[in-house]
Design a protein around this motif. Structure first.
Motif, PDB file in Angstrom:
ATOM      1  N   ASP A   1       0.821  -1.194   0.000  1.00 34.50           N
ATOM      2  CA  ASP A   1       0.000   0.000   0.000  1.00 34.50           C
ATOM      3  C   ASP A   1       0.863   1.254   0.000  1.00 34.50           C
ATOM      4  O   ASP A   1       1.944   1.278   0.592  1.00 34.50           O
ATOM      5  CB  ASP A   1      -0.913  -0.004   1.236  1.00 34.50           C
ATOM      6  CG  ASP A   1      -2.022   1.027   1.142  1.00 34.50           C
ATOM      7  OD1 ASP A   1      -2.389   1.398   0.014  1.00 34.50           O
ATOM      8  OD2 ASP A   1      -2.519   1.465   2.199  1.00 34.50           O
ATOM      9  N   SER A   2       0.360   2.304  -0.636  1.00 34.59           N
ATOM     10  CA  SER A   2       1.091   3.571  -0.646  1.00 34.59           C
ATOM     11  C   SER A   2       1.094   4.215   0.742  1.00 34.59           C
ATOM     12  O   SER A   2       1.974   5.006   1.063  1.00 34.59           O
ATOM     13  CB  SER A   2       0.472   4.538  -1.663  1.00 34.59           C
ATOM     14  OG  SER A   2      -0.911   4.693  -1.411  1.00 34.59           O
ATOM     15  N   ARG A   3       0.121   3.867   1.567  1.00 36.61           N
ATOM     16  CA  ARG A   3       0.092   4.323   2.955  1.00 36.61           C
ATOM     17  C   ARG A   3       0.931   3.358   3.795  1.00 36.61           C
ATOM     18  O   ARG A   3       0.760   2.147   3.705  1.00 36.61           O
ATOM     19  CB  ARG A   3      -1.349   4.359   3.464  1.00 36.61           C
ATOM     20  CG  ARG A   3      -1.493   4.886   4.879  1.00 36.61           C
ATOM     21  CD  ARG A   3      -2.933   4.751   5.363  1.00 36.61           C
ATOM     22  NE  ARG A   3      -3.857   5.579   4.589  1.00 36.61           N
ATOM     23  CZ  ARG A   3      -5.160   5.667   4.853  1.00 36.61           C
ATOM     24  NH1 ARG A   3      -5.684   4.969   5.848  1.00 36.61           N
ATOM     25  NH2 ARG A   3      -5.933   6.438   4.113  1.00 36.61           N
ATOM     26  N   ALA A   4       1.839   3.875   4.612  1.00 40.88           N
ATOM     27  CA  ALA A   4       2.761   3.023   5.374  1.00 40.88           C
ATOM     28  C   ALA A   4       2.018   2.182   6.418  1.00 40.88           C
ATOM     29  O   ALA A   4       0.904   2.527   6.847  1.00 40.88           O
ATOM     30  CB  ALA A   4       3.811   3.883   6.066  1.00 40.88           C
ATOM     31  N   LEU A   5       2.635   1.081   6.808  1.00 38.22           N
ATOM     32  CA  LEU A   5       2.097   0.229   7.866  1.00 38.22           C
ATOM     33  C   LEU A   5       1.952   1.036   9.158  1.00 38.22           C
ATOM     34  O   LEU A   5       2.863   1.756   9.563  1.00 38.22           O
ATOM     35  CB  LEU A   5       3.041  -0.958   8.091  1.00 38.22           C
ATOM     36  CG  LEU A   5       2.824  -1.795   9.345  1.00 38.22           C
ATOM     37  CD1 LEU A   5       1.491  -2.540   9.281  1.00 38.22           C
ATOM     38  CD2 LEU A   5       3.970  -2.783   9.539  1.00 38.22           C
ATOM     39  N   ASP A   6       0.816   0.868   9.810  1.00 34.41           N
ATOM     40  CA  ASP A   6       0.554   1.534  11.092  1.00 34.41           C
ATOM     41  C   ASP A   6       0.388   0.457  12.160  1.00 34.41           C
ATOM     42  O   ASP A   6      -0.629  -0.240  12.187  1.00 34.41           O
ATOM     43  CB  ASP A   6      -0.712   2.395  10.985  1.00 34.41           C
ATOM     44  CG  ASP A   6      -0.941   3.262  12.222  1.00 34.41           C
ATOM     45  OD1 ASP A   6      -0.308   2.977  13.269  1.00 34.41           O
ATOM     46  OD2 ASP A   6      -1.753   4.207  12.153  1.00 34.41           O
ATOM     47  N   THR A   7       1.383   0.314  13.020  1.00 32.75           N
ATOM     48  CA  THR A   7       1.347  -0.759  14.029  1.00 32.75           C
ATOM     49  C   THR A   7       0.384  -0.443  15.173  1.00 32.75           C
ATOM     50  O   THR A   7       0.166  -1.296  16.040  1.00 32.75           O
ATOM     51  CB  THR A   7       2.760  -0.977  14.613  1.00 32.75           C
ATOM     52  OG1 THR A   7       3.260   0.262  15.132  1.00 32.75           O
ATOM     53  CG2 THR A   7       3.706  -1.508  13.552  1.00 32.75           C
ATOM     54  N   SER A   8      -0.221   0.731  15.165  1.00 35.17           N
ATOM     55  CA  SER A   8      -1.132   1.100  16.253  1.00 35.17           C
ATOM     56  C   SER A   8      -2.586   0.746  15.947  1.00 35.17           C
ATOM     57  O   SER A   8      -3.438   0.842  16.839  1.00 35.17           O
ATOM     58  CB  SER A   8      -1.024   2.601  16.548  1.00 35.17           C
ATOM     59  OG  SER A   8      -1.517   3.362  15.446  1.00 35.17           O
ATOM     60  N   ILE A   9      -2.875   0.351  14.712  1.00 33.48           N
ATOM     61  CA  ILE A   9      -4.269   0.083  14.347  1.00 33.48           C
ATOM     62  C   ILE A   9      -4.488  -1.397  14.067  1.00 33.48           C
ATOM     63  O   ILE A   9      -3.542  -2.165  13.869  1.00 33.48           O
ATOM     64  CB  ILE A   9      -4.716   0.912  13.121  1.00 33.48           C
ATOM     65  CG1 ILE A   9      -3.990   0.420  11.857  1.00 33.48           C
ATOM     66  CG2 ILE A   9      -4.477   2.395  13.341  1.00 33.48           C
ATOM     67  CD1 ILE A   9      -4.562   0.992  10.577  1.00 33.48           C
ATOM     68  N   MET A  10      -5.749  -1.777  14.050  1.00 35.73           N
ATOM     69  CA  MET A  10      -6.143  -3.149  13.729  1.00 35.73           C
ATOM     70  C   MET A  10      -6.339  -3.287  12.222  1.00 35.73           C
ATOM     71  O   MET A  10      -6.924  -2.404  11.580  1.00 35.73           O
ATOM     72  CB  MET A  10      -7.449  -3.499  14.441  1.00 35.73           C
ATOM     73  CG  MET A  10      -7.324  -3.550  15.942  1.00 35.73           C
ATOM     74  SD  MET A  10      -6.492  -5.047  16.481  1.00 35.73           S
ATOM     75  CE  MET A  10      -7.831  -5.914  17.205  1.00 35.73           C
ATOM     76  N   TYR A  11      -5.837  -4.379  11.677  1.00 33.91           N
ATOM     77  CA  TYR A  11      -6.098  -4.744  10.294  1.00 33.91           C
ATOM     78  C   TYR A  11      -6.954  -6.006  10.282  1.00 33.91           C
ATOM     79  O   TYR A  11      -7.139  -6.654  11.325  1.00 33.91           O
ATOM     80  CB  TYR A  11      -4.792  -4.997   9.541  1.00 33.91           C
ATOM     81  CG  TYR A  11      -3.950  -3.762   9.306  1.00 33.91           C
ATOM     82  CD1 TYR A  11      -4.182  -2.945   8.209  1.00 33.91           C
ATOM     83  CD2 TYR A  11      -2.922  -3.409  10.189  1.00 33.91           C
ATOM     84  CE1 TYR A  11      -3.406  -1.803   7.982  1.00 33.91           C
ATOM     85  CE2 TYR A  11      -2.154  -2.268   9.975  1.00 33.91           C
ATOM     86  CZ  TYR A  11      -2.396  -1.477   8.869  1.00 33.91           C
ATOM     87  OH  TYR A  11      -1.652  -0.352   8.655  1.00 33.91           O
TER      88      TYR A  11
END
Length: 416
Positions: free
Chosen positions: A322-332
Motif C-alpha cells: 500500500d502507498s500508505r505506510a504500515l501503522d502498528t497502532s491500528i487493527m487490520y
C-alpha cells in the motif's frame, strides 16, 4: 491435461515481454485478430521485424515506454501441456505487482541480459523467488545474439549466478542460452549455439515435473459454504463446500475440523454431479461427514493424521503493498483462505534490503518493503509453514478503512 503456471522476471529491457511473445508466436498461439494487429503495428524492431512484446504490453503506458508495469496473464497450450504465463514487471517500483503475479506460480523464468550479466535486479528477483518458495527456476541468458553467441560469456554468467543460488538456497536451477528476438532456443534448438547440448525452453517447460501432488498427506479444505437446503426432498442433507487447497481427501478418511477440534469420517464426496472416491488439490467439492458437526464458513477440514499448527501469534514475512505506510497502532483484517479475523502487527523484526540481501532493524514499512514481523490475531489460525505448504501458509492483510489489500504474509513459525 497438466497445467504449468510460470512467471518471468528480469531487469527493464532484459526481454521478458519479447520472450513470452516469441513463445506465443512460434507455437501458433496467437488469435487471427491479434496477429493482424501485430503485423499492422507501427512498433517494429531495429531490423524491421515485428515487436513481439506488443502481445503482452496491454497498457498504453507500457506501449509508450516499452516497459512492463502491471501483471499480464497469457494462456497457451501444446500437445503435451497447458501453460499460464504471468508477465511481471522488473522495476523495483512495481515489486508488489511481481509478488502478486508470482504467488501462484510453479516455476520462475529469470532473464539475464548476456551483455550485463548478473546485476542488482537479478539478485532482487532471485530473492523474491526464494521468498515465495518457488522450487523450479530457469535462468534464461537472453540476447545471446548481442554477444556473438559466445559460450564463454554464457559460462561466466552461470558461474556467477550459481554463487547467488547457493546463498539463497535455490535447489533446482537450470540455465538456457536464448535470443528471444531471433527465436534461438525458445521453441527449437538453435544451430547458432551448437555448443549448447540442453533442451530448448519450450521442451524444458513441457517436461518439468512440478510435483503438483507432493502434499498428499497435508489435506486441507477451508469451508466456504455450509449447504443445508432443508427441503422435503433433502431434509437431512448437510454438505460442506469448499476448494481443496492441498493434498487428497478419500472416502472413509478420518478428518479433524479446526478450530473446534471435532473429529469425524468422510462419508461422501460430491464433485458436480459425480460422487468420486477422492477429492484432489484444486477441486471444488462438497464433503459429507458421518457425524453432525458444528461447522461454519472459515473453519478448515484437515486430515486427522497431519493436523496444521494453530496460533494467535505468528512470525511471518511481510510484503507491503500500500502507498500508505504500515501503522502498528491500528487493527487490520487478516484473511487466511476463507477465515477473516482482526489482527495487529505487534512487532517488526527486520526489513530486508532486497538489492543486497542485508537485514536491517526497522520501525516502519512502506510501499514494496519486505521483512519479518510478528502478527497477533484475534482468533487462532490453523496454518502450515509456508515452506511446507504454500497454499495454507499464506494470508493477506486488509485495511478495514479502505477495504484494500495492503500486505501479503508468508507464515514462518508459531510464536510461543
Amino acid at each position: 491435461m497438466n497445467i504449468l503456471k510460470f512467471f518471468t522476471a528480469g531487469s527493464v529491457d532484459d526481454g521478458k515481454s519479447t520472450l513470452i511473445g516469441r513463445l506465443l508466436y512460434d507455437t501458433d498461439s496467437i488469435l487471427a485478430d491479434q496477429l493482424e494487429a501485430l503485423q499492422s503495428s507501427n512498433r517494429k524492431n531495429d531490423d524491421g521485424t515485428i515487436d513481439l512484446a506488443i502481445l503482452t504490453d496491454g497498457l498504453r503506458a507500457e506501449r509508450e515506454q516499452g516497459i512492463t508495469i502491471d501483471v499480464a496473464y497469457k494462456y497457451f497450450q501444446t500437445a503435451n501441456r497447458k501453460f499460464i504465463i504471468a508477465d511481471t514487471p522488473g522495476h523495483i517500483q512495481y515489486t508488489r505487482n511481481m509478488v502478486t503475479g508470482a504467488s501462484t506460480a510453479n516455476l520462475a523464468i529469470i532473464l539475464i541480459d548476456a551483455r550485463n550479466g548478473v546485476v542488482e535486479q537479478t539478485i532482487r528477483h532471485s530473492y523474491l523467488v526464494s521468498l515465495l518458495g518457488i522450487k523450479h527456476i530457469v535462468v534464461c541468458i537472453n540476447k545471446m545474439d548481442m554477444v556473438g553467441y559466445s559460450e564463454e560469456v554464457y559460462n561466466a554468467i552461470i558461474d556467477k549466478y550459481k554463487v547467488l543460488a547457493q546463498q539463497l538456497k535455490l535447489a533446482d536451477v537450470n540455465f538456457i542460452p536464448v535470443s528471444a528476438l531471433k527465436g534461438d532456443n525458445i521453441v527449437q534448438n538453435s544451430d547458432r549455439m551448437a555448443w549448447y547440448q540442453g533442451e530448448s525452453l519450450l521442451h524444458f517447460l513441457e517436461k518439468v515435473d512440478t510435483d503438483n501432488l507432493d502434499k498428499s498427506q497435508l489435506a486441507r479444505m477451508p469451508v466456504q459454504w455450509v449447504i443445508r437446503p432443508q427441503t422435503d426432498d433433502l431434509h437431512d442433507y448437510r454438505g460442506y463446500a469448499g476448494r481443496v487447497l492441498s493434498g487428497t481427501f478419500n472416502l472413509n478418511d478420518k478428518v479433524t475440523v479446526l478450530p473446534s477440534g471435532a473429529s469425524s469420517t468422510i462419508e461422501k464426496i460430491e464433485f458436480f454431479d459425480q460422487a468420486p472416491n477422492a477429492a484432489h488439490a484444486g477441486q471444488s467439492v462438497t464433503i459429507h461427514l458421518k457425524d453432525d458437526v458444528d461447522i461454519s464458513r472459515g473453519d478448515t477440514i484437515v486430515n486427522a493424521s497431519a493436523v496444521p499448527q494453530e496460533s494467535k501469534l505468528i512470525e511471518a514475512d511481510l510484503c507491503w503493498m500500500d502507498s500508505r505506510a504500515l501503522d502498528t497502532s491500528i487493527m487490520y483484517l487478516i484473511q487466511h483462505n476463507s477465515k477473516v479475523t482482526k489482527c495487529k502487527i505487534s512487532e517488526i523484526l527486520h526489513k530486508v534490503d532486497i538489492n543486497t540481501l542485508e537485514k536491517h532493524p526497522a520501525d516502519e514499512f512502506k510501499l514494496n518493503d519486505i521483512g519479518r514481523v510478528i502478527v497477533k490475531t484475534a482468533d487462532a489460525l490453523a496454518f502450515d509453514l509456508y515452506d511446507e505448504n504454500r497454499a495454507n501458509g499464506s494470508a493477506i492483510l486488509i485495511d478495514s478503512r479502505t477495504n484494500l489489500t495492503v500486505g501479503a504474509l508468508m507464515f514462518r513459525a508459531a510464536v510461543e
